[in-house]
Write a protein that holds these residues in place. Structure first.
Motif, PDB file in Angstrom:
ATOM      1  N   VAL A 198       0.837  -1.205   0.000  1.00 25.91           N
ATOM      2  CA  VAL A 198       0.000   0.000   0.000  1.00 25.91           C
ATOM      3  C   VAL A 198       0.876   1.260   0.000  1.00 25.91           C
ATOM      4  O   VAL A 198       0.629   2.194  -0.771  1.00 25.91           O
ATOM      5  N   ASP A 199       1.899   1.278   0.831  1.00 27.85           N
ATOM      6  CA  ASP A 199       2.796   2.437   0.878  1.00 27.85           C
ATOM      7  C   ASP A 199       3.474   2.656  -0.466  1.00 27.85           C
ATOM      8  O   ASP A 199       3.588   3.792  -0.945  1.00 27.85           O
ATOM      9  N   TYR A 200       3.930   1.576  -1.084  1.00 24.40           N
ATOM     10  CA  TYR A 200       4.595   1.697  -2.382  1.00 24.40           C
ATOM     11  C   TYR A 200       3.621   2.275  -3.413  1.00 24.40           C
ATOM     12  O   TYR A 200       3.980   3.168  -4.190  1.00 24.40           O
ATOM     13  N   ALA A 201       2.395   1.789  -3.420  1.00 26.46           N
ATOM     14  CA  ALA A 201       1.396   2.289  -4.365  1.00 26.46           C
ATOM     15  C   ALA A 201       1.136   3.781  -4.163  1.00 26.46           C
ATOM     16  O   ALA A 201       1.022   4.544  -5.126  1.00 26.46           O
ATOM     17  N   GLU A 202       1.063   4.210  -2.900  1.00 27.33           N
ATOM     18  CA  GLU A 202       0.838   5.626  -2.605  1.00 27.33           C
ATOM     19  C   GLU A 202       2.021   6.484  -3.033  1.00 27.33           C
ATOM     20  O   GLU A 202       1.853   7.539  -3.638  1.00 27.33           O
ATOM     21  N   GLU A 203       3.217   6.027  -2.733  1.00 24.21           N
ATOM     22  CA  GLU A 203       4.424   6.816  -2.982  1.00 24.21           C
ATOM     23  C   GLU A 203       4.817   6.882  -4.457  1.00 24.21           C
ATOM     24  O   GLU A 203       5.534   7.788  -4.866  1.00 24.21           O
ATOM     25  N   HIS A 204       4.348   5.931  -5.264  1.00 24.09           N
ATOM     26  CA  HIS A 204       4.763   5.861  -6.666  1.00 24.09           C
ATOM     27  C   HIS A 204       3.608   6.073  -7.652  1.00 24.09           C
ATOM     28  O   HIS A 204       3.729   5.742  -8.826  1.00 24.09           O
ATOM     29  N   ASP A 205       2.502   6.620  -7.192  1.00 29.11           N
ATOM     30  CA  ASP A 205       1.357   6.920  -8.050  1.00 29.11           C
ATOM     31  C   ASP A 205       0.959   5.737  -8.930  1.00 29.11           C
ATOM     32  O   ASP A 205       0.775   5.856 -10.143  1.00 29.11           O
ATOM     33  N   ILE A 206       0.813   4.576  -8.300  1.00 34.29           N
ATOM     34  CA  ILE A 206       0.390   3.367  -9.002  1.00 34.29           C
ATOM     35  C   ILE A 206      -1.087   3.506  -9.363  1.00 34.29           C
ATOM     36  O   ILE A 206      -1.897   3.978  -8.571  1.00 34.29           O
ATOM     37  N   ASP A 207      -1.436   3.077 -10.582  1.00 35.45           N
ATOM     38  CA  ASP A 207      -2.815   3.180 -11.058  1.00 35.45           C
ATOM     39  C   ASP A 207      -3.660   1.944 -10.763  1.00 35.45           C
ATOM     40  O   ASP A 207      -4.888   2.039 -10.675  1.00 35.45           O
TER      41      ASP A 207
END
Length: 143
Positions: free
Chosen positions: A98-107
């Motif tokens: 979840v943190d990675y998705a938030e920090e890297h603007d994952i779609d």
């Protein structure tokens, strides 16, 4: 702007199915294969080696496994004509994803489910379930 799909991968058949599904369904996207190394899975080292030494050896072995996995997935990506980057991070899997998705603007997140049910799911929790509840973007769980 390119669509970026995050696919957490742990080397399990379910995570392999998830990445194959993602590449078929989102063929115009860029992909990030994410491996989360969870130090709590390290276990206890042997009595002949110190804990710091064991932790270093465990981390090195896990990073090497992740690199081999990324090489295999890179070949799969080439077969599908898509771009794939491999990332390895340390943490608790659900929170780290979840943190990675938030920090890297994952779609989009596409991940496998281990299919636990009943008591094991209650006791062990579900990484996929936690990611679905906390994710900043849509999540597809592949069974």
């Amino acid at each position: 702007m390119a669509h970026t799909v995050l696919v957490p991968t742990d080397g399990s058949p379910q995570s392999r199915e998830a990445i194959e599904y993602a590449m078929r369904e989102f063929s115009d996207a860029e992909f990030v294969a994410l491996t989360v190394l969870n130090p709590t899975e390290m276990g206890a080292g042997g009595t002949e080696m110190g804990m710091a030494s064991y932790a270093d050896e465990w981390m090195d072995a896990e990073e090497e496994r992740a690199e081999k996995r990324f090489e295999e997935l890179g070949t799969l990506a080439a077969e599908h004509g898509v771009t794939l980057d491999g990332e390895t991070i340390i943490g608790r899997p659900a929170r780290a994803i979840v943190d990675y998705a938030e920090e890297h603007d994952i779609d989009q997140i596409v991940m496998g489910s281990h299919g636990r049910d009943g008591v094991s799911r209650i006791l062990l929790g579900s990484v996929a379930e936690t990611v679905v509840r906390r994710s900043p973007c849509p999540v597809t769980v592949v069974r």
